[in-house]
Design an enzyme around this catalytic site. Structure first.
Site, mmCIF file in Angstrom:
data_model
loop_
_atom_site.group_PDB
_atom_site.id
_atom_site.type_symbol
_atom_site.label_atom_id
_atom_site.label_comp_id
_atom_site.label_asym_id
_atom_site.label_seq_id
_atom_site.Cartn_x
_atom_site.Cartn_y
_atom_site.Cartn_z
ATOM 1 N N THR A 1 -5.670 3.208 -51.019
ATOM 2 C CA THR A 1 -4.931 2.836 -49.813
ATOM 3 C C THR A 1 -5.870 2.235 -48.774
ATOM 4 O O THR A 1 -7.043 2.628 -48.673
ATOM 5 C CB THR A 1 -4.234 4.070 -49.194
ATOM 6 O OG1 THR A 1 -3.782 3.741 -47.877
ATOM 7 C CG2 THR A 1 -5.183 5.249 -49.068
ATOM 8 N N SER B 1 -4.665 11.268 -42.785
ATOM 9 C CA SER B 1 -3.763 12.334 -43.246
ATOM 10 C C SER B 1 -4.400 12.978 -44.466
ATOM 11 O O SER B 1 -5.365 12.442 -45.029
ATOM 12 C CB SER B 1 -2.393 11.763 -43.631
ATOM 13 O OG SER B 1 -2.473 11.092 -44.878
ATOM 14 N N TYR C 1 -3.016 13.121 -47.357
ATOM 15 C CA TYR C 1 -2.804 12.142 -48.420
ATOM 16 C C TYR C 1 -3.934 11.105 -48.440
ATOM 17 O O TYR C 1 -4.535 10.839 -49.491
ATOM 18 C CB TYR C 1 -1.453 11.433 -48.228
ATOM 19 C CG TYR C 1 -1.386 10.099 -48.921
ATOM 20 C CD1 TYR C 1 -1.193 10.030 -50.298
ATOM 21 C CD2 TYR C 1 -1.566 8.909 -48.218
ATOM 22 C CE1 TYR C 1 -1.174 8.806 -50.951
ATOM 23 C CE2 TYR C 1 -1.542 7.687 -48.859
ATOM 24 C CZ TYR C 1 -1.347 7.632 -50.225
ATOM 25 O OH TYR C 1 -1.336 6.440 -50.866
ATOM 26 N N HIS C 2 -4.207 10.510 -47.293
ATOM 27 C CA HIS C 2 -5.269 9.508 -47.236
ATOM 28 C C HIS C 2 -6.622 10.126 -47.597
ATOM 29 O O HIS C 2 -7.453 9.495 -48.243
ATOM 30 C CB HIS C 2 -5.333 8.858 -45.855
ATOM 31 C CG HIS C 2 -4.145 8.005 -45.537
ATOM 32 N ND1 HIS C 2 -3.116 8.449 -44.742
ATOM 33 C CD2 HIS C 2 -3.796 6.755 -45.921
ATOM 34 C CE1 HIS C 2 -2.190 7.496 -44.650
ATOM 35 N NE2 HIS C 2 -2.574 6.457 -45.354
ATOM 36 N N LYS D 1 -7.382 10.099 -51.248
ATOM 37 C CA LYS D 1 -7.828 8.804 -51.776
ATOM 38 C C LYS D 1 -9.321 8.596 -51.512
ATOM 39 O O LYS D 1 -10.015 7.924 -52.292
ATOM 40 C CB LYS D 1 -7.008 7.672 -51.152
ATOM 41 C CG LYS D 1 -5.505 7.743 -51.437
ATOM 42 C CD LYS D 1 -5.160 7.544 -52.909
ATOM 43 C CE LYS D 1 -3.654 7.507 -53.129
ATOM 44 N NZ LYS D 1 -3.283 7.203 -54.518
#
Lengths: 335, 335
Positions: free
Chosen positions: B78, B116, B118-119, B122
């Site tokens: 991302t 976040s 989520y980030h 990554k």
């Protein structure tokens, strides 16, 4: 001292409740798989190390937020997050000044160059701290520790039941302790490759002292993650082997290197922060070797010489180069 | 096309066997929890996102090594790994030139500033790729993708059964698709904060095309991890809202921002690599809006308007600022 037995990587609800009940000022986080060679033995160990260490660390961050307790997390990191031999200059404490394209000056988290899955988890921990610090203002100190040697602190020496474990094997034994044990047992010192690896060292007494200093100097709410290099000095592995060999009369056995790493590296590390806060580090002192050797001799009957040789190989090529190792016999001299 | 149902984060042995059986040239890795708002809903979701994404990614790396198959991993990353508004210059593709203290020139992995959990996963994935690439020479391409919009590619439009899911809710709906859906349904567009967030966008057709290009241009054995910025253009959220509002006649509803992020940011991103390999990116084109709106109208009866408002708040302060949101009612206009 109270003891609660729970798995930080799994028992999340119990962890939150414990933090709520205890309302701690500080949480010293050692609950991680701690050995690079163990983490590289095979996929089972790689997977366990990642899952245990990352989940446990994330759980702790979440739990501190969930419990709404402003506890200062003191985390045991490693000098290995910086990598060895990639820098070409002094390794600063956690953050490094850089000039970005266009002449923009910035101060960033030192780039991560982990040399094993274990070291990688400490890099992942560091990123999670950066995130939770930014998002939730959690207060964290990350201790980038060198290779620990020695067995006792002034506290643990008071009672035999307080003595720390002493790892001498290929998986868990750190290099200087391993040499001291090998010297005391009269078996050859196992040097990997050329022994040209330069590493940072710290005596176990100073490890304990550094944690105390970190606890007493917490970052303020809103401060970024504090990072200390927890080291006394740097030494080359073959020089340490020579020192121990001279002291003990042991031979030095140069083995093919089971690790994927540079054969030789320089290492120049700043440890100003702890020194400025009152640490007067113990450097490699042959007098302290005696203490370790006494411990080793006392428990010599527990030593299993088949565990001394490396049993973890970083990749297929290194395993092939070490294929003959199994044939090397280690015999303990009768003392 | 063959389908095998297994959990990459858990069914490790099955994964290794599958790779051995299939001997793939490329593995496209999408098996991750994919939503930032979902990852920030609470500790349960934070923990699941970390455990699932990191364990799954590590398992894939281990499995490729264990299976002894030189498969090229193409991973969906991302743009959020770079952070927003921290750089002050063009964001290069994965690696950035820096000058270290003492004038030492270096090219490092771009510093990670995830916004976040989520980030953050990554970013952790990226570090694991760096490690396994260095240790085992695995071949990896990491795609730093922008916000995807649109519903169909030239392939999926051929049969209704191939149509992708369309997320419009506060947890999974990406911003432009959410606006298009809101516009088509006649409900106000939900802009967070000032709408000053600048983000990178890419149409779903180009996402598919980029993956194809990545597969056809794998790094060679021993090359470092390849990183592409998978974006067509950057736009400010409030400008996109205005565009959709003009097209659809919808109102714009400025909500307090549930996310811990800068209210306004600039974003300048390089996407040269894909363009040099033949990508001619689709930019925001109102004609393509029609297609999305047709899909939305077709399935309007499935829309649950109570799912449109944000339901995930980055931290306590943001949750408090959004406390009145529950009282806002969203009603769908009869069309």
């Amino acid at each position: 001292m109270k003891f609660v037995n729970l798995d930080v990587a799994k028992d999340y609800d119990l962890l939150v409740q414990l933090i709520k009940d205890e309302q701690p000022d500080s949480i010293v986080h050692f609950a991680e798989q701690r050995a690079a060679p163990y983490s590289m033995k095979g996929s089972k160990q790689k997977r366990y190390t990642i899952e245990n260490n990352v989940a446990g660390n994330n759980n702790l961050c979440c739990a501190v937020v969930d419990a709404e307790v402003d506890a200062h997390i003191v985390h045991l990191g490693t000098m290995g997050v910086y990598g060895y031999g990639t820098s070409g200059g002094e390794i600063p404490e956690g953050y490094i000044d850089v000039i970005l394209p266009g002449g923009r000056e910035s101060n960033i988290l030192h780039p991560a160059y982990p040399g094993s899955v274990y070291h990688a988890t400490k890099c992942l921990d560091a990123l999670l701290y950066q995130f939770y610090n930014k998002n939730d203002e959690i207060r964290v100190t990350d201790l980038h520790q060198g290779v620990v040697w020695g067995t006792n602190t002034p506290q643990t020496i008071k009672d035999e039941r307080l003595i720390n474990r002493f790892d001498y094997d290929g998986d868990y034994g750190t290099v200087l302790n391993r040499f001291l044990m090998q010297g005391a047992m009269g078996v050859p010192l196992t040097v990997y490759g050329t022994g040209g690896q330069t590493r940072a060292f710290i005596h176990i007494s100073d490890t304990a002292r550094c944690i105390e200093i970190a606890i007493n100097n917490p970052p303020k709410k809103g401060d970024r993650v504090e990072i200390f290099n927890q080291i006394a000095e740097t030494r080359r592995v073959r020089d340490i082997a020579k020192l121990v060999a001279e002291q003990t009369g042991a031979e030095v056995n140069m083995l093919p290197n089971p690790r994927q790493e540079a054969a030789e590296n320089e290492l120049d590390v700043s440890n100003e922060k702890f020194c400025n806060l009152g640490l007067d580090p113990i450097t490699l002192d042959e007098r302290l070797f005696d203490e370790v050797q006494e411990v080793v001799k006392k428990y010599a009957d527990r030593c299993d010489p088949t565990k001394i040789l490396p049993a973890s190989f970083w990749n297929k090529k290194r395993a092939e180069e070490c294929a003959d190792l199994e044939k090397v016999e280690v015999e303990i001299k009768k003392t």
